[in-house]
Motif scaffolding. Structure first.
Motif, PDB file in Angstrom:
ATOM      1  N   VAL A   1       0.853  -1.182   0.000  1.00 56.18           N
ATOM      2  CA  VAL A   1       0.000   0.000   0.000  1.00 56.18           C
ATOM      3  C   VAL A   1       0.894   1.237   0.000  1.00 56.18           C
ATOM      4  CG1 VAL A   1      -1.741   1.303   1.273  1.00 56.18           C
ATOM      5  CG2 VAL A   1      -1.854  -1.190   1.198  1.00 56.18           C
TER       6      VAL A   1
ATOM      7  N   ASN B   1      -3.272   5.899   1.298  1.00 57.22           N
ATOM      8  CA  ASN B   1      -4.662   5.571   1.552  1.00 57.22           C
ATOM      9  C   ASN B   1      -5.387   6.850   1.978  1.00 57.22           C
ATOM     10  OD1 ASN B   1      -6.900   3.943   1.910  1.00 57.22           O
ATOM     11  ND2 ASN B   1      -6.444   3.569   4.067  1.00 57.22           N
TER      12      ASN B   1
ATOM     13  N   CYS C   1     -13.353   5.820  -0.441  1.00 58.32           N
ATOM     14  CA  CYS C   1     -11.999   5.375  -0.082  1.00 58.32           C
ATOM     15  C   CYS C   1     -11.154   5.217  -1.340  1.00 58.32           C
ATOM     16  CB  CYS C   1     -12.075   4.049   0.671  1.00 58.32           C
ATOM     17  SG  CYS C   1     -10.474   3.336   1.100  1.00 58.32           S
TER      18      CYS C   1
ATOM     19  N   VAL D   1      -7.282   3.765  -2.404  1.00 58.27           N
ATOM     20  CA  VAL D   1      -6.053   3.083  -1.996  1.00 58.27           C
ATOM     21  C   VAL D   1      -5.145   2.960  -3.219  1.00 58.27           C
ATOM     22  CG1 VAL D   1      -5.049   1.010  -0.979  1.00 58.27           C
ATOM     23  CG2 VAL D   1      -7.344   1.734  -0.305  1.00 58.27           C
TER      24      VAL D   1
ATOM     25  N   THR E   1      -9.682  -4.735   2.139  1.00 54.12           N
ATOM     26  CA  THR E   1     -10.031  -3.337   1.868  1.00 54.12           C
ATOM     27  C   THR E   1     -10.829  -2.706   3.004  1.00 54.12           C
ATOM     28  OG1 THR E   1     -11.982  -4.083   0.643  1.00 54.12           O
ATOM     29  CG2 THR E   1      -9.985  -3.630  -0.625  1.00 54.12           C
TER      30      THR E   1
ATOM     31  N   LEU F   1      -8.325  -1.408   5.392  1.00 54.23           N
ATOM     32  CA  LEU F   1      -7.631  -0.256   4.818  1.00 54.23           C
ATOM     33  C   LEU F   1      -8.463   1.008   4.907  1.00 54.23           C
ATOM     34  CD1 LEU F   1      -5.967  -1.726   1.606  1.00 54.23           C
ATOM     35  CD2 LEU F   1      -4.800  -0.771   3.587  1.00 54.23           C
ATOM     36  N   CYS F   2      -9.745   0.865   4.662  1.00 54.64           N
ATOM     37  CA  CYS F   2     -10.587   2.051   4.548  1.00 54.64           C
ATOM     38  C   CYS F   2     -11.194   2.510   5.866  1.00 54.64           C
ATOM     39  CB  CYS F   2     -11.709   1.794   3.537  1.00 54.64           C
ATOM     40  SG  CYS F   2     -11.111   1.620   1.845  1.00 54.64           S
TER      41      CYS F   2
ATOM     42  N   MET G   1      -2.509   7.988   5.659  1.00 56.41           N
ATOM     43  CA  MET G   1      -3.928   8.284   5.510  1.00 56.41           C
ATOM     44  C   MET G   1      -4.148   9.787   5.515  1.00 56.41           C
ATOM     45  SD  MET G   1      -5.770   5.417   7.923  1.00 56.41           S
ATOM     46  CE  MET G   1      -5.512   3.679   7.603  1.00 56.41           C
TER      47      MET G   1
END
Length: 215
Positions: free
Chosen positions: A129, A132, A139, A141, A199, A202-203, A212
């Motif tokens: 990643v 993000n 979202c 990524v 995901t 991640l979000c 982020m």
């Protein structure tokens, strides 16, 4: 005359393209080579050879006995019912090449030829990643799917991204994010390995060690 020549050419092509059967084997594994026919011509003996000149085994029809070459005694098994040959513990430098079954009588007949390629299992891919960003239900990524000399850069946006794949010789790298996880798959004809990222984490999980940006 032209039609006859075309038929002859077509038959030649059919023979040429079916003359060799390509087989991929993982390093250290075994492979069974079959004669690919139920009706063998009459023969006095049947032999398997590597690269035409190197003898592996000879089966004598009259005595129904076979003799493995001394260098293959611990590396090959011959089935005297099906005439198949099993090669064991395959290694890239020693075992890649052409393997031919030859039935000999009044004349020699090449029954089948295999082009065997011994290859390593693929290395595991890495899904990284890069950044993000999320706000509410939206979202984004940015990530990289990488393995060996292959690489895919892509973005996961608005709960989706486009599947992609790249190839190099016999290796394929596939990016799939049609479902919840983003999956990076690295494969060749004998193996596959994958790396994946969830995901949802991640979000919506701020505890992950990724960059982020929130609004």
């Amino acid at each position: 005359m032209l039609k006859l020549l075309w038929c002859s050419f077509t038959l030649f092509l059919d023979y040429w393209f079916s003359a060799e059967i390509s087989v991929f084997v993982q390093t250290g594994a075994s492979v069974q080579l079959d004669i690919q026919t139920q009706e063998l011509p009459e023969f006095d003996d049947l032999s398997w050879k590597k690269d035409i000149s190197e003898n592996i085994v000879k089966y004598i029809s009259e005595s129904k006995k076979e003799k493995l070459h001394s260098s293959y005694k611990d590396r090959a098994d011959f089935n005297n019912k099906t005439f198949s040959l099993t090669l064991k513990n395959m290694q890239k430098t020693d075992n890649s090449g052409l393997y031919t079954a030859i039935a000999s009588g009044e004349s020699d007949n090449n029954i089948v030829t295999y082009r065997v390629s011994v290859i390593d299992a693929v290395e595991a891919p890495v899904l990284t990643v890069n950044s993000n960003w999320f706000s509410g239900n939206f979202c984004t990524v940015n990530f990289t799917c990488r393995a060996h000399e292959l690489m895919i850069d892509s973005s996961y946006q608005n709960n989706r991204c486009s599947p992609e794949n790249v190839t190099s010789q016999i290796n394929t790298l596939i990016l799939d994010c049609s479902e919840e996880p983003i999956i990076c798959n690295h494969s060749n004809p004998v193996s596959w390995k994958e790396d994946k990222i969830n995901t949802i984490q991640l979000c919506f999980n701020k505890g992950l060690n990724v960059t982020m940006f929130c609004t």
